[in-house]
Scaffold this active site. Structure first.
Site, short mmCIF file in Angstrom:
data_model
loop_
_atom_site.label_atom_id
_atom_site.label_comp_id
_atom_site.label_asym_id
_atom_site.label_seq_id
_atom_site.Cartn_x
_atom_site.Cartn_y
_atom_site.Cartn_z
N SER A 125 -6.09 -3.57 0.44
CA SER A 125 -5.23 -2.82 0.83
C SER A 125 -5.23 -2.06 2.48
CB SER A 125 -5.12 -1.43 -0.03
OG SER A 125 -4.21 -0.43 0.62
N GLU A 127 -5.16 0.87 3.10
CA GLU A 127 -5.82 2.12 2.90
C GLU A 127 -7.18 2.02 3.03
OE1 GLU A 127 -3.50 5.22 2.28
OE2 GLU A 127 -5.37 5.38 1.41
N TYR A 149 -9.19 5.96 -3.91
CA TYR A 149 -8.62 4.68 -4.11
C TYR A 149 -8.99 3.79 -3.05
CZ TYR A 149 -4.77 1.24 -3.40
OH TYR A 149 -3.98 0.23 -3.36
P1 NAP Z 1 2.02 -0.85 -9.47
O1 NAP Z 1 3.21 -1.24 -9.38
O2 NAP Z 1 1.26 0.40 -9.61
O3 NAP Z 1 1.09 -1.96 -10.50
C1 NAP Z 1 -0.13 -2.07 -11.06
C2 NAP Z 1 -0.35 -3.03 -12.05
O4 NAP Z 1 -1.62 -2.80 -12.50
C3 NAP Z 1 0.64 -2.45 -13.24
O5 NAP Z 1 1.25 -3.63 -13.94
C4 NAP Z 1 -0.43 -1.87 -14.29
O6 NAP Z 1 0.06 -1.99 -15.79
C5 NAP Z 1 -1.64 -2.58 -14.01
N1 NAP Z 1 -2.85 -1.84 -14.51
C6 NAP Z 1 -3.25 -0.81 -14.22
N2 NAP Z 1 -4.55 -0.45 -14.76
C7 NAP Z 1 -4.56 -1.60 -15.55
C8 NAP Z 1 -5.63 -1.99 -16.49
N3 NAP Z 1 -6.84 -1.19 -16.82
N4 NAP Z 1 -5.63 -3.28 -17.01
C9 NAP Z 1 -4.75 -4.00 -16.87
N5 NAP Z 1 -3.57 -3.63 -15.97
C10 NAP Z 1 -3.71 -2.67 -15.46
O7 NAP Z 1 1.12 -1.73 -8.13
P2 NAP Z 1 2.22 -2.61 -7.13
O8 NAP Z 1 2.38 -2.01 -5.89
O9 NAP Z 1 2.57 -3.75 -7.73
O10 NAP Z 1 0.57 -3.30 -6.28
C11 NAP Z 1 0.03 -4.42 -6.69
C12 NAP Z 1 -1.48 -4.38 -6.17
O11 NAP Z 1 -1.44 -4.23 -4.82
C13 NAP Z 1 -2.34 -3.05 -6.64
O12 NAP Z 1 -3.67 -3.69 -6.61
C14 NAP Z 1 -2.18 -2.16 -5.38
O13 NAP Z 1 -3.29 -1.42 -5.42
C15 NAP Z 1 -2.38 -3.31 -4.21
N6 NAP Z 1 -1.54 -3.02 -2.90
C16 NAP Z 1 -0.21 -2.38 -3.02
C17 NAP Z 1 0.17 -2.33 -1.83
C18 NAP Z 1 1.84 -1.61 -2.09
O14 NAP Z 1 2.23 -1.34 -0.92
N7 NAP Z 1 2.55 -1.84 -3.03
C19 NAP Z 1 -0.22 -2.29 -0.60
C20 NAP Z 1 -1.50 -3.01 -0.68
C21 NAP Z 1 -2.10 -3.21 -1.81
P3 NAP Z 1 0.85 -0.81 -16.68
O15 NAP Z 1 2.14 -1.29 -16.30
O16 NAP Z 1 0.42 -1.16 -17.89
O17 NAP Z 1 0.50 0.41 -16.03
O1 G4F Z 2 4.08 6.10 -0.56
P1 G4F Z 2 2.85 6.73 -0.65
O2 G4F Z 2 2.27 7.44 -1.84
O3 G4F Z 2 1.87 5.48 -0.13
P2 G4F Z 2 0.33 5.38 0.06
O4 G4F Z 2 -0.42 6.53 -0.10
O5 G4F Z 2 0.32 4.90 1.67
O6 G4F Z 2 -0.20 4.21 -0.91
C1 G4F Z 2 0.51 3.01 -0.90
O7 G4F Z 2 0.37 2.03 0.00
C2 G4F Z 2 -1.09 1.43 0.05
C3 G4F Z 2 -1.36 0.58 1.16
O8 G4F Z 2 -1.38 1.27 2.38
C4 G4F Z 2 -1.32 0.99 -1.29
F1 G4F Z 2 -2.84 0.29 -1.29
C5 G4F Z 2 -1.46 2.11 -2.15
O9 G4F Z 2 -1.57 1.30 -3.55
C6 G4F Z 2 0.11 2.60 -2.41
O10 G4F Z 2 1.10 1.52 -2.65
O11 G4F Z 2 2.41 7.75 0.57
C7 G4F Z 2 2.64 7.32 1.83
C8 G4F Z 2 2.77 8.59 2.96
C9 G4F Z 2 1.54 9.30 2.67
O12 G4F Z 2 1.01 9.75 4.07
C10 G4F Z 2 1.87 10.44 2.03
O13 G4F Z 2 1.05 11.89 2.41
O14 G4F Z 2 3.82 9.25 2.49
C11 G4F Z 2 3.35 10.76 2.40
N1 G4F Z 2 4.06 11.71 1.68
C12 G4F Z 2 4.93 12.63 2.13
N2 G4F Z 2 5.47 13.39 1.15
C13 G4F Z 2 4.30 11.71 0.42
C14 G4F Z 2 5.18 12.36 0.15
N3 G4F Z 2 3.80 10.66 -0.61
C15 G4F Z 2 4.41 10.89 -1.91
N4 G4F Z 2 3.80 9.96 -2.55
N5 G4F Z 2 5.04 11.96 -2.32
C16 G4F Z 2 5.68 12.68 -1.42
O15 G4F Z 2 6.19 13.45 -1.86
#
Ligand code: NAP
Ligand code: G4F
Length: 325
Positions: A125, A127, A149
Site C-alpha cells: 500500500s 500508506e 496499518y
Molecule cells: P477490503 O474491501 O477491506 O477487503 C478486505 C478483505 O480481507 C475482506 O474480504 C475481508 O473479509 C478479508 N479479511 C479480513 N480479515 C481477514 C482474516 N482474518 N482472514 C481472512 N480474510 C480476512 O479491502 P480492499 O479495498 O479490497 O483492499 C484489498 C487489499 O489491498 C487489502 O490488503 C488492502 O489493505 C490493500 N490495499 C487497498 C488499497 C485501496 O485503496 N483499496 C490500496 C492499497 C492496498 P470479510 O468480508 O470477512 O471482512
Molecule cells: O478513504 P480513507 O479512509 O483512506 P486511506 O486512509 O487513505 O487508506 C486507504 O488507502 C490506502 C492506500 O493508500 C489503503 F492501503 C488502505 O487500505 C485504504 O484503502 O481516507 C483518505 C483520506 C485520509 O487522509 C482521511 O483523513 O481522507 C481523509 N478523511 C477526511 N474525512 C476521511 C474523512 N477519511 C474517512 N475514512 N472518513 C472521513 O470522514
C-alpha cells in the site's frame, strides 16, 4: 491445457470482487478464501457465486492456509485479505499487526511448504510512504508509515521481498495507491461522500460530516488496478511495482465534484467533525507509475472525474431502488 487456478484471499472485499471478475474473463478457475461469519458477507460477489468456489480459511490460522494451498494447488495466489481501514488500526493495533502483517508470513510459509513455485501477489500500500520523503513516490522511495496499518503493511512488504530473496520464490509486492469504486466500503472517504451525496439528494440526510478536507490522495478505479495485479504475476521474474494514476486531489476536491454531479454545492452540506481526524495524518500521496507502464504495459483507464461520477451515480441509483420498494 487446463484452466489455471487462482486463489484469492479477501475475495469478499472490493478488490477481491473485481479481481475475481477479471480472472474469470481470462479463463481462470477462481477459488476464494473466506473466513467464517454468522452473516452473509457475499454482497459484492452475488453475481459471481455460481462461477467461483469459496473455501474456508483465516489469516490467523496457519493450518487452514497451508491445507488450502495443498488442496487447491493454485498457479497464482493473490493475498488481498487484511484489516484495511486505517482508523481501526489505532483502536485494534495488535489485531491489525496479526492480519495485515503476520498474515503475509503465514501465506508465504504455506506456499513455501507446499510448492515454492506458486506465484504470490502481496497487496502492499501507498500508506507505507506515509509522511512521504519525496514527491512523487516510486518503488525506491523510503517508507515512513503513519499508522499501525501502514507499519503492518511495511512488514508485509519486506517479508515478501525477504522470502523472494531467501527462497527464490515468485513473490511480488504491488504498492497500490488508493483505488475506489461503487463497491468501496462506506467507511472510506470516497464512498462515504458518494453515499452521503446520494442520501442528501434524495432527502434522506441534511449534512455530511467529514474530517480533514486538505488530505490529498492519488485516487484511481479499482477495476483498472486489479489488471496490474495479474500482470505482475505474468512476468519472467518477480518484482515490486507502484500502481497509481500520477495525479492527486484533495478530499475537498472529491466532495466538490461529487456534490456538483447532482447539482448541489458541497459548501451547503459538508461539516467538519473532529471525530474523523486521525492521530497522525498522511497529507499527500502521489505515485509515479512509470515502471508499471514500462514493464507491465499497464495504465489507468478511468479519470478522477469519471470515478467520482460513477460512484455518485451508482449510489443514487441504489438508493432510488431501495426507496421504490
Ligand atoms: P477490503 O474491501 O477491506 O477487503 C478486505 C478483505 O480481507 C475482506 O474480504 C475481508 O473479509 C478479508 N479479511 C479480513 N480479515 C481477514 C482474516 N482474518 N482472514 C481472512 N480474510 C480476512 O479491502 P480492499 O479495498 O479490497 O483492499 C484489498 C487489499 O489491498 C487489502 O490488503 C488492502 O489493505 C490493500 N490495499 C487497498 C488499497 C485501496 O485503496 N483499496 C490500496 C492499497 C492496498 P470479510 O468480508 O470477512 O471482512
Ligand atoms: O478513504 P480513507 O479512509 O483512506 P486511506 O486512509 O487513505 O487508506 C486507504 O488507502 C490506502 C492506500 O493508500 C489503503 F492501503 C488502505 O487500505 C485504504 O484503502 O481516507 C483518505 C483520506 C485520509 O487522509 C482521511 O483523513 O481522507 C481523509 N478523511 C477526511 N474525512 C476521511 C474523512 N477519511 C474517512 N475514512 N472518513 C472521513 O470522514
Amino acid at each position: 491445457m487446463p484452466a489455471p487456478t487462482a486463489l484469492i484471499t479477501g475475495i469478499t472485499g472490493q478488490d477481491g470482487s473485481y479481481l475475481a471478475e477479471y480472472l474469470l474473463s481470462l479463463g481462470y478457475r477462481v477459488v476464494g478464501m473466506t473466513r467464517r461469519s454468522s452473516t452473509d458477507v457475499h454482497e459484492r460477489l452475488e453475481h459471481l457465486l455460481e462461477k467461483i468456489e469459496l473455501v474456508s480459511g483465516d489469516l490467523l490460522d496457519q493450518n487452514s492456509m497451508t491445507t488450502l494451498i495443498a488442496d487447491i494447488r493454485p498457479r497464482e495466489v493473490y493475498n488481498l485479505a487484511a484489516q484495511s481501514f486505517v482508523p481501526t488500526s489505532w483502536t485494534q493495533p495488535v489485531l491489525t499487526g496479526e492480519f495485515t502483517g503476520l498474515g503475509v508470513t503465514r501465506m508465504l510459509e504455506a506456499i513455501r511448504h507446499v510448492d515454492s513455485k506458486i506465484r504470490l501477489y502481496q497487496a502492499s500500500s501507498s500508506e507505507m510512504f506515509g509522511k512521504a520523503v519525496e514527491v512523487p513516490q516510486s518503488e525506491t522511495t523510503p517508507f515512513y508509515p503513519r499508522s499501525p496499518y501502514g507499519v503492518a503493511k511495511v512488514y508485509g512488504h519486506w517479508i515478501t521481498v525477504n522470502y523472494r530473496e531467501s527462497y527464490d520464490m515468485f513473490a511480488c509486492s504491488g504498492i497500490l495507491f488508493n483505488h475506489e469504486s461503487p463497491r468501496r466500503g462506506k467507511e472510506f472517504v470516497t464512498r462515504k461522500i458518494s453515499h452521503g451525496v446520494a442520501r442528501i439528494k434524495l432527502g434522506l440526510a441534511k449534512t455530511l460530516p467529514l474530517g480533514n478536507l486538505d488530505a490529498k490522495r492519488d485516487w484511481g478505479f479499482a477495476g483498472d488496478y486489479v489488471k496490474a495485479m495479474w500482470a505482475m504475476l505474468q512476468q519472467d521474474s518477480p518484482d515490486d511495482y507502484v500502481v497509481a494514476t500520477g495525479h492527486t486531489h484533495s478530499v475537498r476536491d472529491f466532495a466538490r465534484l461529487a456534490f456538483a454531479a447532482v447539482d448541489l454545492d458541497w459548501q451547503d452540506y459538508v461539516t467538519q467533525d473532529p471525530q474523523f481526524m486521525r492521530p497522525a495524518e498522511v497529507d499527500l500521496l502521489i505515485g509515479d507509475p512509470s515502471k508499471a507502464k514500462r514493464v507491465l504495459h499497464w495504465e489507468p483507464e478511468t479519470s478522477f472525474e469519471q470515478l467520482v461520477q460513477m460512484m455518485v451515480e451508482a449510489d443514487v441509483q441504489r438508493l432510488r431502488v431501495l426507496q421504490a420498494r
